[in-house]
Design a protein around this motif. Structure first.
Motif, PDB file in Angstrom:
ATOM      1  N   ASP A  53     -22.154   3.701  -0.227  1.00  0.00           N
ATOM      2  CA  ASP A  53     -21.195   4.740   0.142  1.00  0.00           C
ATOM      3  C   ASP A  53     -21.914   5.913   0.795  1.00  0.00           C
ATOM      4  O   ASP A  53     -22.554   6.703   0.100  1.00  0.00           O
ATOM      5  N   PRO A  54     -21.846   6.022   2.129  1.00  0.00           N
ATOM      6  CA  PRO A  54     -21.116   5.130   3.030  1.00  0.00           C
ATOM      7  C   PRO A  54     -21.850   3.800   3.192  1.00  0.00           C
ATOM      8  O   PRO A  54     -23.070   3.728   3.062  1.00  0.00           O
ATOM      9  N   ARG A  56     -23.795   0.969   4.772  1.00  0.00           N
ATOM     10  CA  ARG A  56     -24.673   0.754   5.922  1.00  0.00           C
ATOM     11  C   ARG A  56     -25.894  -0.027   5.460  1.00  0.00           C
ATOM     12  O   ARG A  56     -26.292   0.047   4.298  1.00  0.00           O
ATOM     13  N   THR A 337     -12.449   3.701  -7.787  1.00  0.00           N
ATOM     14  CA  THR A 337     -12.769   2.632  -6.838  1.00  0.00           C
ATOM     15  C   THR A 337     -13.734   1.634  -7.456  1.00  0.00           C
ATOM     16  O   THR A 337     -14.518   1.980  -8.346  1.00  0.00           O
ATOM     17  N   TYR A 348     -16.224  -5.291  -0.160  1.00  0.00           N
ATOM     18  CA  TYR A 348     -14.911  -4.658  -0.299  1.00  0.00           C
ATOM     19  C   TYR A 348     -15.050  -3.385  -1.128  1.00  0.00           C
ATOM     20  O   TYR A 348     -15.730  -3.382  -2.152  1.00  0.00           O
ATOM     21  N   ARG A 349     -14.393  -2.328  -0.655  1.00  0.00           N
ATOM     22  CA  ARG A 349     -14.198  -1.153  -1.494  1.00  0.00           C
ATOM     23  C   ARG A 349     -12.699  -1.074  -1.783  1.00  0.00           C
ATOM     24  O   ARG A 349     -11.893  -1.020  -0.852  1.00  0.00           O
ATOM     25  N   CYS A 350     -12.358  -1.108  -3.062  1.00  0.00           N
ATOM     26  CA  CYS A 350     -10.953  -1.166  -3.459  1.00  0.00           C
ATOM     27  C   CYS A 350     -10.615   0.015  -4.350  1.00  0.00           C
ATOM     28  O   CYS A 350     -11.435   0.456  -5.158  1.00  0.00           O
ATOM     29  N   VAL A 363      -9.601  -0.526   0.755  1.00  0.00           N
ATOM     30  CA  VAL A 363      -9.730   0.636   1.643  1.00  0.00           C
ATOM     31  C   VAL A 363     -10.858   0.464   2.654  1.00  0.00           C
ATOM     32  O   VAL A 363     -10.939   1.209   3.631  1.00  0.00           O
ATOM     33  N   GLU A 364     -11.733  -0.526   2.421  1.00  0.00           N
ATOM     34  CA  GLU A 364     -12.844  -0.771   3.345  1.00  0.00           C
ATOM     35  C   GLU A 364     -13.352  -2.179   3.127  1.00  0.00           C
ATOM     36  O   GLU A 364     -13.460  -2.640   1.989  1.00  0.00           O
ATOM     37  N   CYS A 365     -13.653  -2.903   4.212  1.00  0.00           N
ATOM     38  CA  CYS A 365     -14.241  -4.237   4.067  1.00  0.00           C
ATOM     39  C   CYS A 365     -15.170  -4.518   5.244  1.00  0.00           C
ATOM     40  O   CYS A 365     -14.931  -4.040   6.363  1.00  0.00           O
ATOM     41  N   HIS A 366     -16.229  -5.271   4.971  1.00  0.00           N
ATOM     42  CA  HIS A 366     -17.230  -5.609   5.984  1.00  0.00           C
ATOM     43  C   HIS A 366     -17.771  -7.006   5.694  1.00  0.00           C
ATOM     44  O   HIS A 366     -17.696  -7.491   4.567  1.00  0.00           O
ATOM     45  N   THR A 374     -15.168  -9.905  11.446  1.00  0.00           N
ATOM     46  CA  THR A 374     -14.318  -9.200  10.498  1.00  0.00           C
ATOM     47  C   THR A 374     -13.883 -10.145   9.390  1.00  0.00           C
ATOM     48  O   THR A 374     -13.790 -11.363   9.586  1.00  0.00           O
TER      49      THR A 374
END
Length: 376
Positions: A53-54, A56, A337, A348-350, A363-366, A374
């Motif tokens: 978080d964030p 990377r 979260t 995944y960030r849920c 709320v975020e996935c990579h 994706t």
């Protein structure tokens, strides 16, 4: 014996772009660091470190010599965000012998120490003052600075390398498998006491420990119940139910404040439970298959009549991802979260609502193995 000077300089991204990626990379290992601020990925071609978080990539150290370049790493253990890592070779073409733990200094870009064993290393745990090495039936505890062996512990067969240790400075608490099926051993190095807890009727397949080592969570091969124990006296404090059908529990994680527990399984689900550990010890019940969850909450007067699943508590929030895939779960630094890592390279960030509960929101996935792709 190599002397290791503990250096708490933080790892940092390289100034140049990452090297080219091997044509085919397979994940062998995923783990969070002690405060879930980072996670490490061991692959068939080396290892990578990511910030959560964030999100990377921080850096990678891997072979780029094509599909069969080798360099497999089956375990990467971080020590918070410092430059010292513990590595174990693995996969079809291991980078190091599978019976060794290599101490890697990323500032020097080389191994500065190693520990050798007669059998394969299953996992490693790090504290600022200790290195814990887990084999299939034995655990070795070393002093971090000079790699001096301090203790050996015998366990029942432990192919998953289950063992956890408290992370906060001060008194160390270690939990591992005992010498009997379903048994947990608790080592309190402050009181110099060893306790044994009969946690389950069947074999233990997953464990978790709070940062300070006061609470222990365990799951068995049946995968229906998760139990929370006090490591101080071994009492059962709470019992939560993942589901009614058998499942393979892959990951357990306490929140930093120890008021919630996250659980992942091969059903493709991640559950979040609210913990009420101040309610005092409860009586152990068998972790057996049961029917669906209760639909009413005012039946305590019928406790002696109702099925056993009424005694255990169900999750407040959940999310369903890909069934059959192994996920590692941890609580995020953002409020309410969870961060979920998949062995397919998914991140995944849920977010969940601790009061209303229900389905979590992604709320975020990579895809951290293939950043250009994706997630579906």
């Amino acid at each position: 014996m190599t002397t290791i000077t503990e250096d708490h300089r933080h790892i940092s991204p390289p100034s140049s772009p990452p090297p080219p990626q091997p044509t085919s990379v397979t994940l062998l290992h995923l783990s969070f660091n002690q405060d879930t601020a980072c996670f490490a990925a061991g692959t068939t071609h080396g290892f990578r470190i990511y910030n959560t978080d964030p999100f990377r990539e921080i850096f990678r150290r891997e072979s780029t010599d094509g599909d069969d370049g080798g360099g497999g790493i089956s375990a990467v253990q971080m020590l918070f965000r410092c430059n010292i890592l513990a590595l174990v070779g693995g996969g079809p073409q291991p980078q190091y012998p599978v019976n060794k733990v290599m101490i890697w200094d990323d500032h020097q870009g080389r191994c500065i120490g190693e520990l050798s064993f007669r059998t394969e290393v299953k996992s490693v745990r790090l504290r600022r003052d200790r290195i814990i090495v887990i084999l299939v039936q034995k655990i070795f505890i070393y002093n971090f600075v000079d790699l001096k062996l301090l203790q050996q512990i015998d366990t029942v067969s432990n192919p998953k390398g289950l063992c956890e240790v408290s992370h906060v400075s001060g008194v160390m608490i270690l939990v591992c498998l005992g010498v009997r099926k379903g048994q947990i051993r608790v080592e309190n190095y402050g009181s110099k006491q060893t306790k044994f807890i009969m946690a389950h009727d069947s074999k233990v397949v997953c464990i978790a420990l709070t940062n300070d080592g006061t609470l222990l969570a365990t799951a068995s091969s049946k995968g229906t119940l998760v139990r929370i124990f006090s490591t101080n006296d071994g009492s059962l404090l709470q019992e939560v139910r993942r589901g009614a059908d058998r499942a393979d529990i892959y990951s357990l994680a306490f929140s930093s404040t120890a008021d919630r527990l996250a659980v992942s399984s091969d059903r493709g689900t991640v559950h979040v439970f609210n913990l009420k550990v101040d309610s005092g010890p409860m009586q152990t019940i068998s972790d057996q298959n049961s029917g669906p969850p209760p639909v009413v909450s005012h039946l305590s007067f019928m406790k002696g009549v109702l099925p056993k699943y009424f005694s255990s508590e169900w999750s407040v929030a959940r999310i369903h991802l890909n069934e059959g895939l192994q996920y590692v779960v941890g609580f995020g630094h953002q409020k309410n979260t969870v961060v979920i890592l998949g062995m397919d390279g998914s991140f995944y960030r849920c977010q969940f609502d601790p009061q209303a509960g229900g389905e979590m929101t992604v709320v975020e996935c990579h895809n951290f193995l293939k950043p250009d792709e994706t997630l579906s």
